[in-house]
Design a protein around this motif. Structure first.
Motif: not given
Length: 118
Positions: A8-9, A11-12, A15, A99-100, A103, A106-107
């Motif tokens: 997740v990190t 992916l963040g 993005f 979505v951002f 993310t 979640a991070a």
């Protein structure tokens, strides 16, 4: 838990890094978004720098957990502000912002859980 945190990190970071580049190279999309929201265009590079700082902070958080926590927290606030800016002008085009935001949240949560800071 560690795999989810790393995934997740990263992916963040991906993005937000891509968004930062878009803002910093002078692409037309962030400028038209700023116009639509009533944000002065001179703020576009500043917003790009904030996204870039968030990206660097997320990645740095692997070595220095506090930096990752601060970066994720900052990104959460950034995207809450972005969603509010859309809603303020009557735009309902907020799926990307959500979505951002998700993310970043979640991070933040997974980072806190992994590092035992929560």
């Amino acid at each position: 838990m560690f795999a989810a945190y790393v995934t997740v990190t990263l992916l963040g970071a991906l993005f937000n890094g891509a968004a930062a580049v878009t803002y910093l190279i002078g692409h037309e999309y962030p400028k038209t978004q700023a116009d639509m929201k009533g944000v002065p265009r001179k703020w576009v590079p500043v917003l790009g720098l904030l996204l870039a700082a968030g990206t660097v902070g997320l990645v740095a958080g692997f070595a220095v957990p506090l930096l990752g926590t601060l970066a994720a927290s900052g990104l959460v606030l950034y995207f809450i502000g972005a969603i509010v800016a859309h809603l303020r002008v009557g735009s309902r085009n907020i799926v990307g912002g959500i979505v951002f935001l998700a993310t970043a949240v979640a991070a933040l949560v997974l980072g806190l859980a992994h590092h035992g800071l929560g």
